[in-house]
Design a protein around this motif. Structure first.
Motif, PDB file in Angstrom:
ATOM      1  N   ILE A   1      -1.021  -5.598  10.818  1.00  0.00           N
ATOM      2  CA  ILE A   1      -1.406  -7.009  10.799  1.00  0.00           C
ATOM      3  C   ILE A   1      -1.316  -7.548   9.375  1.00  0.00           C
ATOM      4  N   LEU A   2      -1.428  -8.858   9.250  1.00  0.00           N
ATOM      5  CA  LEU A   2      -1.542  -9.464   7.929  1.00  0.00           C
ATOM      6  C   LEU A   2      -2.881  -9.069   7.323  1.00  0.00           C
ATOM      7  N   PRO A   3      -2.940  -8.848   6.021  1.00  0.00           N
ATOM      8  CA  PRO A   3      -4.234  -8.531   5.412  1.00  0.00           C
ATOM      9  C   PRO A   3      -5.152  -9.747   5.463  1.00  0.00           C
ATOM     10  N   GLY A   4      -6.404  -9.476   5.734  1.00  0.00           N
ATOM     11  CA  GLY A   4      -7.393 -10.548   5.826  1.00  0.00           C
ATOM     12  C   GLY A   4      -8.487 -10.139   6.774  1.00  0.00           C
ATOM     13  N   GLY A   5      -9.353 -11.081   7.082  1.00  0.00           N
ATOM     14  CA  GLY A   5     -10.425 -10.752   7.997  1.00  0.00           C
ATOM     15  C   GLY A   5     -11.509 -11.799   8.026  1.00  0.00           C
ATOM     16  N   GLY A   6     -12.655 -11.387   8.513  1.00  0.00           N
ATOM     17  CA  GLY A   6     -13.752 -12.291   8.785  1.00  0.00           C
ATOM     18  C   GLY A   6     -14.297 -13.026   7.571  1.00  0.00           C
ATOM     19  N   VAL A   7     -14.596 -14.287   7.800  1.00  0.00           N
ATOM     20  CA  VAL A   7     -15.242 -15.135   6.790  1.00  0.00           C
ATOM     21  C   VAL A   7     -16.748 -14.965   6.972  1.00  0.00           C
ATOM     22  N   GLU A   8     -17.431 -14.592   5.915  1.00  0.00           N
ATOM     23  CA  GLU A   8     -18.874 -14.400   5.995  1.00  0.00           C
ATOM     24  C   GLU A   8     -19.587 -15.748   6.047  1.00  0.00           C
ATOM     25  N   HIS A   9     -20.811 -15.751   6.583  1.00  0.00           N
ATOM     26  CA  HIS A   9     -21.585 -16.983   6.693  1.00  0.00           C
ATOM     27  C   HIS A   9     -21.725 -17.642   5.320  1.00  0.00           C
ATOM     28  N   GLY A  10     -21.348 -18.894   5.219  1.00  0.00           N
ATOM     29  CA  GLY A  10     -21.446 -19.644   3.968  1.00  0.00           C
ATOM     30  C   GLY A  10     -20.265 -19.459   3.035  1.00  0.00           C
ATOM     31  N   GLU A  11     -19.358 -18.551   3.359  1.00  0.00           N
ATOM     32  CA  GLU A  11     -18.203 -18.269   2.502  1.00  0.00           C
ATOM     33  C   GLU A  11     -17.049 -19.217   2.854  1.00  0.00           C
ATOM     34  N   HIS A  12     -16.328 -19.680   1.856  1.00  0.00           N
ATOM     35  CA  HIS A  12     -15.150 -20.517   2.075  1.00  0.00           C
ATOM     36  C   HIS A  12     -13.989 -19.609   2.480  1.00  0.00           C
TER      37      HIS A  12
ATOM     38  N   MET B   1     -14.493 -16.796  12.658  1.00  0.00           N
ATOM     39  CA  MET B   1     -13.514 -17.376  11.773  1.00  0.00           C
ATOM     40  C   MET B   1     -13.004 -16.278  10.853  1.00  0.00           C
ATOM     41  N   ALA B   2     -11.704 -16.309  10.600  1.00  0.00           N
ATOM     42  CA  ALA B   2     -11.088 -15.310   9.730  1.00  0.00           C
ATOM     43  C   ALA B   2     -10.016 -15.978   8.886  1.00  0.00           C
ATOM     44  N   ALA B   3      -9.674 -15.340   7.769  1.00  0.00           N
ATOM     45  CA  ALA B   3      -8.645 -15.847   6.864  1.00  0.00           C
ATOM     46  C   ALA B   3      -7.668 -14.720   6.550  1.00  0.00           C
ATOM     47  N   TYR B   4      -6.373 -15.033   6.585  1.00  0.00           N
ATOM     48  CA  TYR B   4      -5.320 -14.048   6.370  1.00  0.00           C
ATOM     49  C   TYR B   4      -4.319 -14.576   5.359  1.00  0.00           C
ATOM     50  N   ALA B   5      -3.617 -13.639   4.699  1.00  0.00           N
ATOM     51  CA  ALA B   5      -2.618 -14.018   3.698  1.00  0.00           C
ATOM     52  C   ALA B   5      -1.242 -13.506   4.095  1.00  0.00           C
ATOM     53  N   VAL B   6      -0.246 -14.355   3.888  1.00  0.00           N
ATOM     54  CA  VAL B   6       1.151 -13.963   4.011  1.00  0.00           C
ATOM     55  C   VAL B   6       1.638 -13.771   2.582  1.00  0.00           C
ATOM     56  N   CYS B   7       1.839 -12.512   2.191  1.00  0.00           N
ATOM     57  CA  CYS B   7       2.267 -12.170   0.833  1.00  0.00           C
ATOM     58  C   CYS B   7       3.648 -11.529   0.906  1.00  0.00           C
ATOM     59  N   VAL B   8       4.653 -12.253   0.407  1.00  0.00           N
ATOM     60  CA  VAL B   8       6.026 -11.761   0.415  1.00  0.00           C
ATOM     61  C   VAL B   8       6.462 -11.563  -1.025  1.00  0.00           C
ATOM     62  N   ARG B   9       7.012 -10.369  -1.301  1.00  0.00           N
ATOM     63  CA  ARG B   9       7.538 -10.073  -2.630  1.00  0.00           C
ATOM     64  C   ARG B   9       8.815  -9.258  -2.453  1.00  0.00           C
ATOM     65  N   GLU B  10       9.891  -9.718  -3.073  1.00  0.00           N
ATOM     66  CA  GLU B  10      11.188  -9.046  -2.983  1.00  0.00           C
ATOM     67  C   GLU B  10      11.580  -8.799  -1.523  1.00  0.00           C
ATOM     68  N   ASP B  11      11.450  -9.831  -0.687  1.00  0.00           N
ATOM     69  CA  ASP B  11      11.801  -9.783   0.738  1.00  0.00           C
ATOM     70  C   ASP B  11      10.996  -8.754   1.535  1.00  0.00           C
TER      71      ASP B  11
ATOM     72  N   GLU C   1     -10.769 -10.240   1.094  1.00  0.00           N
ATOM     73  CA  GLU C   1     -10.267  -9.361   2.147  1.00  0.00           C
ATOM     74  C   GLU C   1      -8.966  -8.666   1.751  1.00  0.00           C
ATOM     75  N   VAL C   2      -8.043  -9.386   1.111  1.00  0.00           N
ATOM     76  CA  VAL C   2      -6.782  -8.769   0.698  1.00  0.00           C
ATOM     77  C   VAL C   2      -7.056  -7.649  -0.303  1.00  0.00           C
ATOM     78  N   GLU C   3      -7.956  -7.890  -1.238  1.00  0.00           N
ATOM     79  CA  GLU C   3      -8.284  -6.855  -2.224  1.00  0.00           C
ATOM     80  C   GLU C   3      -8.944  -5.649  -1.544  1.00  0.00           C
ATOM     81  N   GLU C   4      -9.870  -5.896  -0.615  1.00  0.00           N
ATOM     82  CA  GLU C   4     -10.544  -4.801   0.079  1.00  0.00           C
ATOM     83  C   GLU C   4      -9.562  -3.947   0.873  1.00  0.00           C
ATOM     84  N   GLU C   5      -8.620  -4.590   1.556  1.00  0.00           N
ATOM     85  CA  GLU C   5      -7.731  -3.880   2.473  1.00  0.00           C
ATOM     86  C   GLU C   5      -6.495  -3.285   1.808  1.00  0.00           C
ATOM     87  N   THR C   6      -6.058  -3.846   0.676  1.00  0.00           N
ATOM     88  CA  THR C   6      -4.786  -3.403   0.091  1.00  0.00           C
ATOM     89  C   THR C   6      -4.880  -2.975  -1.373  1.00  0.00           C
TER      90      THR C   6
END
Length: 109
Positions: free
Chosen positions: A28-39, A1-11, A47-52
């Motif tokens: 790719i969109l920033p995001g990634g794997g959901v850890e066990h027990g994590e929402h 399972m993974a979670a990704y964000a679509v972040c658009v700013r100024e087109d 993930e967005v903070e880690e990657e960007t």
């Protein structure tokens, strides 16, 4: 399972460049794997903070994607891979754009 964000700013859309172990880099969109027990909601923020380097506020759920495929492994074994991806609408609220260090991505733009 993974979670990704679509972040658009100024087109412009926020992307991260993923570097697979056995292939060419892909944007790719920033995001990634959901850890066990994590929402997934918490995972996408992390993930967005880690990657960007950006902090985001999750505005809402965009959808859930499910993909199943066979992945070749060693000795002729084939893995039955099922990916569930949760897509969120994200708004950048702070931080500074920077690449991930020591992770699965190497650039953010």
């Amino acid at each position: 399972m993974a979670a990704y964000a679509v972040c658009v700013r100024e087109d412009r859309i926020l992307l991260a460049r993923w570097v697979p172990k056995d292939g060419a880099p892909q944007w790719i969109l920033p995001g990634g794997g959901v850890e066990h027990g994590e929402h997934p909601y918490d995972a996408v923020i992390r993930e967005v903070e880690e990657e960007t380097g950006y902090a985001i506020h999750v505005e809402g759920l965009l959808g859930v994607d499910s993909v199943r495929r066979e992945i070749p492994r060693r000795l002729g074994v084939v893995a039955d891979h099922h990916a569930i991806r949760v897509l969120y609408d994200g708004r950048i609220t702070g931080g500074e754009l920077r690449p991930e260090v020591g992770g699965s991505t190497d650039l953010a733009a």
